[in-house]
Design an enzyme around this catalytic site. Structure first.
Site, PDB file in Angstrom:
ATOM      1  N   ARG A  89       0.860  -1.181   0.000  1.00  0.00           N
ATOM      2  CA  ARG A  89       0.000   0.000   0.000  1.00  0.00           C
ATOM      3  C   ARG A  89       0.894   1.228   0.000  1.00  0.00           C
ATOM      4  O   ARG A  89       1.827   1.325   0.800  1.00  0.00           O
ATOM      5  CB  ARG A  89      -0.885   0.036   1.247  1.00  0.00           C
ATOM      6  N   SER A 152       6.925  -5.610   7.097  1.00  0.00           N
ATOM      7  CA  SER A 152       6.489  -6.681   8.005  1.00  0.00           C
ATOM      8  C   SER A 152       7.288  -7.976   7.858  1.00  0.00           C
ATOM      9  O   SER A 152       6.717  -9.061   7.735  1.00  0.00           O
ATOM     10  CB  SER A 152       4.998  -6.949   7.809  1.00  0.00           C
ATOM     11  N   ASP A 205       4.098  -3.160  11.764  1.00  0.00           N
ATOM     12  CA  ASP A 205       2.675  -2.802  11.865  1.00  0.00           C
ATOM     13  C   ASP A 205       2.192  -2.548  13.294  1.00  0.00           C
ATOM     14  O   ASP A 205       1.260  -1.769  13.500  1.00  0.00           O
ATOM     15  CB  ASP A 205       1.794  -3.849  11.159  1.00  0.00           C
TER      16      ASP A 205
HETATM   17 MG    MG Z   1      -2.389  -5.766   9.038  1.00  0.00          MG
END
Ligand code: MG
Ligand code: ADP
Length: 468
Positions: A89, A152, A205
């Site tokens: 994103r 991540s 995150d």
């Molecule tokens: Mg997530």
């Protein structure tokens, strides 16, 4: 108590004595007593202490280099990249300076070629497309847009904008990346493509969740993810992080966010109530012996533990007349999203459960008893997930009990938290039991929506000045 009333779940009308005995066995294996929760909390404290004191112990307790608490008055536009396992994103977040924000974002599905070879150039290309389509881009002569990267995958962080990749997972295998600094690799790709962006921070995150919540609730103490996996971070006193030296910071902060990587809690299985059904999953998993706490509670695994327990009953010929289906025989065919639907089905004939078993799993002709067994097994095993999740949260609160003398916020993100029936409620119920009502009343648990984007922008803001 959360799901302790689940003893009722093993008395199913029309169940044979043998079925009831087997259900009682499942109940006994998955039941988490108050004493067990207290033992788990103590286990957490032992591992947290070890992780803060030393490197390379069970709980990584990674210093994030994020040291500034937001006030909500931050303003300016920042770019945020959120690289998960499936999508990238790209967001432009505008912090308005009054605890509100505006965000535009674009999602790019990560191609197999990017996962195997071209990831960093592919990211640069996506950012280039985003800047151009949203008319944000400008030439090489203007000031670069500051950007925070929510990454991540496990990294060994050595600065707010520096972290060496420890290993790939989730099907990634880009060569020449392990052991190298992710920010440099990405920034070099930006330079090659003349993308005028400067990465000023790399976070994960959980930190995104904490910082996003802190922008609207500056008293935010903790960020938690209950999604595909599970993890948490919280504000720790720097004096407590004994393994860390302040060498890489130009000032001496009082506090820093610590990324716990709590999915790795109790990998030696000394306190967790690990069952043969968990063991079956663990043995067949790619990361055997690792992330065992995560494997008992998070979205990626919960459905699979339940599938193992259901097949165990089928094999004893007490469920579905002893028949399985090709679908049910496939590992990971029971998505945790179905578990939420099954647990929420309160219709007299369990119509949703019937639909799931007969249509989704392709096992025809279920009896009411079959459906009640499936629902109750989901409730027992899902109930354990909720209880263990709450135990972990309470452990971190009790680690610094003084924080609960005043109101505090916890920012939580992830589909388990958002959609599993009564998940949020169960965190609160456990907090009241463990902390007492007075302290638990100071607790404000909120959904940190868009945490990765907004939180990353807030971090970018705390370490740089906006471009415009
Ligand atoms: Mg997530
Ligand atoms: P991510 O962890 O990649 O950021 P999510 O927070 O959306 O993504 O979590 C996805 C995980 O949540 C998947 O493992 C999925 O099985 C599970 N999940 C999706 N929907 C639900 C639901 N309604 N109830 C429980 N779990 C769900």
């Amino acid at each position: 108590m959360p799901d302790n009333s689940s003893i009722n779940l093993i008395n199913i009308p029309d169940a044979s004595p043998y079925l009831n005995t087997l259900l009682k066995q499942i109940y006994d294996e998955f039941y988490v007593s108050d004493e067990k929760v207290d033992e788990i909390i103590k286990g957490f404290h032992d591992e947290m202490r070890a992780g803060l004191d030393e490197h390379n112990v069970l709980l990584p307790m990674i210093p994030s280099y994020v040291t500034g608490r937001p006030t909500g008055k931050e303003s300016g536009s920042y770019l945020a990249l959120d690289l998960g396992g499936t999508n990238l994103r790209v967001c432009l977040v505008t912090l308005n300076g009054d605890s509100t924000f505006d965000m535009i974002q674009q999602k790019f599905t990560i191609s197999q070629e990017a996962k195997d070879f071209t990831l960093f150039d592919w990211i640069a290309q996506c950012v280039d497309i985003f800047l151009e389509e949203n008319k944000i881009s400008y030439d090489d002569f203007t000031k670069p847009t500051p950007c925070a990267f929510t990454f991540s995958f496990p990294i060994d962080q050595t600065g707010i904008a520096r972290g060496n990749l420890i290993m790939w997972n989730k099907g990634f295998s880009v060569p020449n990346a392990v052991g190298r600094d992710i920010v440099t690799l990405t920034q070099n790709a930006f330079t090659r493509k003349h993308v005028n962006v400067k990465i000023v921070a790399i976070i994960n995150d959980t930190i995104g969740s904490l910082m996003a919540s802190a922008y609207t609730n500056p008293n935010c103490y903790m960020g938690i993810i209950f999604g595909t996996g599970t993890n948490a971070c919280y504000w720790e006193k720097v004096s407590n992080i004994k393994k860390w030296s302040t060498g890489n910071l130009d000032r001496n902060p009082d506090e820093m966010i610590v990324n716990m990587e709590w999915g790795a809690f109790d990998n030696k299985l000394q306190v967790l109530p690990f069952t043969p059904h968990d063991n079956k999953l663990n043995r067949k998993s790619q990361n055997h012996g690792l992330q065992v706490f995560e494997k008992m509670i998070s979205g990626m695994y919960l459905g699979e533990v339940i599938r193992n327990a259901i097949l165990w009953l089928v094999d004893r010929r007490v469920l579905f007349g002893g028949r399985s289906s090709e679908i049910l025989n496939n590992a990971y065919s029971l998505d945790t999203a179905y578990v939420s639907v099954i647990v929420a089905d309160d219709s007299p004939n369990l119509d949703e459960v019937r639909m799931f078993i007969e249509s989704t799993l392709s096992i025809p002709g279920t009896t009411f008893t079959d459906r009640a067994v499936v629902k109750n097994v989901c409730k027992l095993i899902g109930g354990r997930a909720k209880r263990l999740s709450a135990a972990a949260m309470c452990a971190v609160l009790l680690w610094r009990p003084e924080v609960l003398d005043n109101p505090i916020t916890i920012g939580v993100d992830g589909s388990m938290y958002q959609f599993y029936p009564k998940f949020a409620e169960s965190l609160k119920v456990e907090a009241i039991r463990v902390l007492g009502k007075e302290k638990a009343d100071n607790l404000n648990i909120i959904l940190s929506k868009d945490g990765s984007g907004v939180g990353a922008a807030v971090v970018a803001m705390t370490v740089s000045k906006p471009a415009h």
